[in-house]
Design an enzyme around this catalytic site. Structure first.
Site, PDB file in Angstrom:
ATOM      1  N   LYS A  10      32.260  40.527  34.869  1.00  0.00           N
ATOM      2  CA  LYS A  10      30.908  40.106  34.492  1.00  0.00           C
ATOM      3  C   LYS A  10      30.939  39.017  33.408  1.00  0.00           C
ATOM      4  O   LYS A  10      31.974  38.800  32.759  1.00  0.00           O
ATOM      5  CB  LYS A  10      30.123  41.332  34.026  1.00  0.00           C
ATOM      6  CG  LYS A  10      29.903  42.376  35.135  1.00  0.00           C
ATOM      7  CD  LYS A  10      29.001  43.502  34.658  1.00  0.00           C
ATOM      8  CE  LYS A  10      28.739  44.515  35.768  1.00  0.00           C
ATOM      9  NZ  LYS A  10      27.796  45.578  35.330  1.00  0.00           N
ATOM     10  N   TYR A  50      21.276  43.038  42.865  1.00  0.00           N
ATOM     11  CA  TYR A  50      20.914  44.298  42.195  1.00  0.00           C
ATOM     12  C   TYR A  50      19.553  44.837  42.642  1.00  0.00           C
ATOM     13  O   TYR A  50      18.936  45.612  41.918  1.00  0.00           O
ATOM     14  CB  TYR A  50      20.943  44.113  40.675  1.00  0.00           C
ATOM     15  CG  TYR A  50      22.349  44.127  40.102  1.00  0.00           C
ATOM     16  CD1 TYR A  50      23.086  45.309  40.056  1.00  0.00           C
ATOM     17  CD2 TYR A  50      22.936  42.970  39.612  1.00  0.00           C
ATOM     18  CE1 TYR A  50      24.372  45.343  39.535  1.00  0.00           C
ATOM     19  CE2 TYR A  50      24.230  42.992  39.078  1.00  0.00           C
ATOM     20  CZ  TYR A  50      24.937  44.182  39.044  1.00  0.00           C
ATOM     21  OH  TYR A  50      26.213  44.222  38.533  1.00  0.00           O
ATOM     22  N   PHE A  58      15.577  48.309  33.110  1.00  0.00           N
ATOM     23  CA  PHE A  58      16.535  47.299  32.645  1.00  0.00           C
ATOM     24  C   PHE A  58      16.791  46.192  33.667  1.00  0.00           C
ATOM     25  O   PHE A  58      17.657  45.349  33.469  1.00  0.00           O
ATOM     26  CB  PHE A  58      17.864  47.972  32.253  1.00  0.00           C
ATOM     27  CG  PHE A  58      18.501  48.793  33.348  1.00  0.00           C
ATOM     28  CD1 PHE A  58      19.252  48.189  34.353  1.00  0.00           C
ATOM     29  CD2 PHE A  58      18.356  50.177  33.375  1.00  0.00           C
ATOM     30  CE1 PHE A  58      19.845  48.929  35.359  1.00  0.00           C
ATOM     31  CE2 PHE A  58      18.956  50.939  34.377  1.00  0.00           C
ATOM     32  CZ  PHE A  58      19.698  50.308  35.374  1.00  0.00           C
ATOM     33  N   ARG A  86      36.488  53.086  40.663  1.00  0.00           N
ATOM     34  CA  ARG A  86      35.493  53.637  39.732  1.00  0.00           C
ATOM     35  C   ARG A  86      36.195  54.363  38.586  1.00  0.00           C
ATOM     36  O   ARG A  86      35.758  54.312  37.446  1.00  0.00           O
ATOM     37  CB  ARG A  86      34.529  54.596  40.453  1.00  0.00           C
ATOM     38  CG  ARG A  86      33.680  53.960  41.535  1.00  0.00           C
ATOM     39  CD  ARG A  86      32.561  53.109  41.016  1.00  0.00           C
ATOM     40  NE  ARG A  86      31.613  53.846  40.207  1.00  0.00           N
ATOM     41  CZ  ARG A  86      30.456  53.354  39.795  1.00  0.00           C
ATOM     42  NH1 ARG A  86      30.103  52.103  40.115  1.00  0.00           N
ATOM     43  NH2 ARG A  86      29.636  54.054  39.057  1.00  0.00           N
ATOM     44  N   THR A  92      29.699  53.937  33.080  1.00  0.00           N
ATOM     45  CA  THR A  92      28.803  52.784  32.906  1.00  0.00           C
ATOM     46  C   THR A  92      28.655  52.425  31.427  1.00  0.00           C
ATOM     47  O   THR A  92      28.699  51.257  31.050  1.00  0.00           O
ATOM     48  CB  THR A  92      27.408  53.119  33.495  1.00  0.00           C
ATOM     49  OG1 THR A  92      27.571  53.597  34.824  1.00  0.00           O
ATOM     50  CG2 THR A  92      26.508  51.896  33.495  1.00  0.00           C
ATOM     51  N   ARG A 103      36.408  49.452  31.055  1.00  0.00           N
ATOM     52  CA  ARG A 103      35.199  49.372  30.228  1.00  0.00           C
ATOM     53  C   ARG A 103      35.471  49.852  28.804  1.00  0.00           C
ATOM     54  O   ARG A 103      34.907  49.322  27.852  1.00  0.00           O
ATOM     55  CB  ARG A 103      34.059  50.146  30.890  1.00  0.00           C
ATOM     56  CG  ARG A 103      33.429  49.355  32.033  1.00  0.00           C
ATOM     57  CD  ARG A 103      32.466  50.188  32.826  1.00  0.00           C
ATOM     58  NE  ARG A 103      31.663  49.388  33.752  1.00  0.00           N
ATOM     59  CZ  ARG A 103      30.941  49.909  34.734  1.00  0.00           C
ATOM     60  NH1 ARG A 103      30.925  51.216  34.922  1.00  0.00           N
ATOM     61  NH2 ARG A 103      30.234  49.120  35.526  1.00  0.00           N
ATOM     62  N   ASN A 113      28.821  45.437  30.413  1.00  0.00           N
ATOM     63  CA  ASN A 113      29.936  46.376  30.548  1.00  0.00           C
ATOM     64  C   ASN A 113      31.126  45.849  31.352  1.00  0.00           C
ATOM     65  O   ASN A 113      31.829  46.603  32.018  1.00  0.00           O
ATOM     66  CB  ASN A 113      29.435  47.725  31.081  1.00  0.00           C
ATOM     67  CG  ASN A 113      28.750  47.605  32.414  1.00  0.00           C
ATOM     68  OD1 ASN A 113      28.713  46.519  32.998  1.00  0.00           O
ATOM     69  ND2 ASN A 113      28.225  48.703  32.917  1.00  0.00           N
ATOM     70  N   HIS A 116      32.013  45.242  37.415  1.00  0.00           N
ATOM     71  CA  HIS A 116      31.270  45.975  38.444  1.00  0.00           C
ATOM     72  C   HIS A 116      32.276  46.606  39.390  1.00  0.00           C
ATOM     73  O   HIS A 116      33.320  46.019  39.672  1.00  0.00           O
ATOM     74  CB  HIS A 116      30.375  45.007  39.226  1.00  0.00           C
ATOM     75  CG  HIS A 116      29.787  45.620  40.466  1.00  0.00           C
ATOM     76  ND1 HIS A 116      28.668  46.410  40.429  1.00  0.00           N
ATOM     77  CD2 HIS A 116      30.186  45.575  41.768  1.00  0.00           C
ATOM     78  CE1 HIS A 116      28.394  46.826  41.661  1.00  0.00           C
ATOM     79  NE2 HIS A 116      29.299  46.328  42.490  1.00  0.00           N
ATOM     80  N   GLU A 127      28.424  44.301  49.541  1.00  0.00           N
ATOM     81  CA  GLU A 127      28.633  43.438  48.374  1.00  0.00           C
ATOM     82  C   GLU A 127      29.713  42.385  48.644  1.00  0.00           C
ATOM     83  O   GLU A 127      29.579  41.233  48.228  1.00  0.00           O
ATOM     84  CB  GLU A 127      28.989  44.303  47.169  1.00  0.00           C
ATOM     85  CG  GLU A 127      27.801  45.173  46.739  1.00  0.00           C
ATOM     86  CD  GLU A 127      28.133  46.237  45.709  1.00  0.00           C
ATOM     87  OE1 GLU A 127      27.212  46.987  45.326  1.00  0.00           O
ATOM     88  OE2 GLU A 127      29.304  46.338  45.285  1.00  0.00           O
TER      89      GLU A 127
HETATM   90  P1  GDP Z   1      27.536  51.206  37.478  1.00  0.00           P
HETATM   91  O1  GDP Z   1      27.577  51.627  38.910  1.00  0.00           O
HETATM   92  O2  GDP Z   1      28.481  51.974  36.582  1.00  0.00           O
HETATM   93  O3  GDP Z   1      27.702  49.710  37.303  1.00  0.00           O
HETATM   94  O4  GDP Z   1      26.080  51.579  36.914  1.00  0.00           O
HETATM   95  P2  GDP Z   1      24.625  51.536  37.581  1.00  0.00           P
HETATM   96  O5  GDP Z   1      24.703  51.319  39.066  1.00  0.00           O
HETATM   97  O6  GDP Z   1      23.881  52.721  37.081  1.00  0.00           O
HETATM   98  O7  GDP Z   1      23.940  50.261  36.912  1.00  0.00           O
HETATM   99  C1  GDP Z   1      24.266  48.960  37.345  1.00  0.00           C
HETATM  100  C2  GDP Z   1      24.417  48.071  36.140  1.00  0.00           C
HETATM  101  O8  GDP Z   1      23.164  47.964  35.475  1.00  0.00           O
HETATM  102  C3  GDP Z   1      25.381  48.586  35.052  1.00  0.00           C
HETATM  103  O9  GDP Z   1      26.713  48.308  35.312  1.00  0.00           O
HETATM  104  C4  GDP Z   1      24.872  47.839  33.832  1.00  0.00           C
HETATM  105  O10 GDP Z   1      25.361  46.494  33.793  1.00  0.00           O
HETATM  106  C5  GDP Z   1      23.376  47.806  34.080  1.00  0.00           C
HETATM  107  N1  GDP Z   1      22.723  48.905  33.358  1.00  0.00           N
HETATM  108  C6  GDP Z   1      22.770  50.246  33.627  1.00  0.00           C
HETATM  109  N2  GDP Z   1      22.047  50.949  32.736  1.00  0.00           N
HETATM  110  C7  GDP Z   1      21.520  50.026  31.871  1.00  0.00           C
HETATM  111  C8  GDP Z   1      20.690  50.116  30.713  1.00  0.00           C
HETATM  112  O11 GDP Z   1      20.276  51.197  30.288  1.00  0.00           O
HETATM  113  N3  GDP Z   1      20.376  48.926  30.082  1.00  0.00           N
HETATM  114  C9  GDP Z   1      20.823  47.715  30.532  1.00  0.00           C
HETATM  115  N4  GDP Z   1      20.468  46.600  29.874  1.00  0.00           N
HETATM  116  N5  GDP Z   1      21.603  47.601  31.624  1.00  0.00           N
HETATM  117  C10 GDP Z   1      21.960  48.729  32.272  1.00  0.00           C
END
Ligand code: GDP
Length: 138
Positions: A10, A50, A58, A86, A92, A103, A113, A116, A127
């Protein structure tokens, strides 16, 4: 079970000069890179990638962050690729990520973070197809 997953390094990690470090961790964990590109998403493209999160509070922050600088997109190959990747990237929220995960090492916050990783075989395919055409993905 598919043996491929999709990843992005990222904008925060690219900006921080961590492309090489992260690719090294990916290789050391036994993943083979089968397609890769350095690129930058527009806000619209980030929104599309996304889209499943478009009702989340968010979403705006996420799509602005993901279109705010260059990224590295890649397709990775390994047995049990989705689940194992993962595990390698960690939770996350980096505050909850285990020691030794990407991470934990390189992410600053739940939003920014570092990497992805696809969450299912189905999404890994979707994707990967978003970023790579057949020629670019041997
Ligand atoms: P992942 O599968 O671990 O990437 O997590 P998710 O699918 O839940 O969320 C996708 C992405 O959205 C995450 O990797 C973060 O970059 C972002 N994200 C998730 N939760 C938050 C949050 O609470 N705040 C913000 N700003 N970004 C978030």
């Amino acid at each position: 079970m598919s043996n491929r997953t999709f990843t992005m390094i990222k904008p925060d990690a690219v900006r921080g000069g961590n492309i090489g470090n992260i690719l090294q961790m990916i290789n050391a964990a036994g993943f083979k890179i089968v397609a890769m590109k350095y690129t930058k998403l527009s806000l619209e493209q980030a929104g599309k990638f996304y889209e499943v999160h478009n009702a989340r509070p968010f979403y705006g922050e996420l799509t602005e962050f993901m279109s705010g600088g260059p990224i590295v997109a890649a397709i990775l190959e390994k047995e049990n690729a989705v689940a194992d990747f993962r595990k390698l990237i960690g939770a996350t929220n980096p505050a909850q990520a285990e020691e030794g995960t990407i991470r934990k090492k390189y992410a600053a916050s739940v939003g920014e973070n570092a990497v992805h990783g696809s969450d299912s075989d189905e999404n890994a395919k979707i994707e990967g197809d978003f970023f790579f055409n057949g020629l670019e993905r041997p």
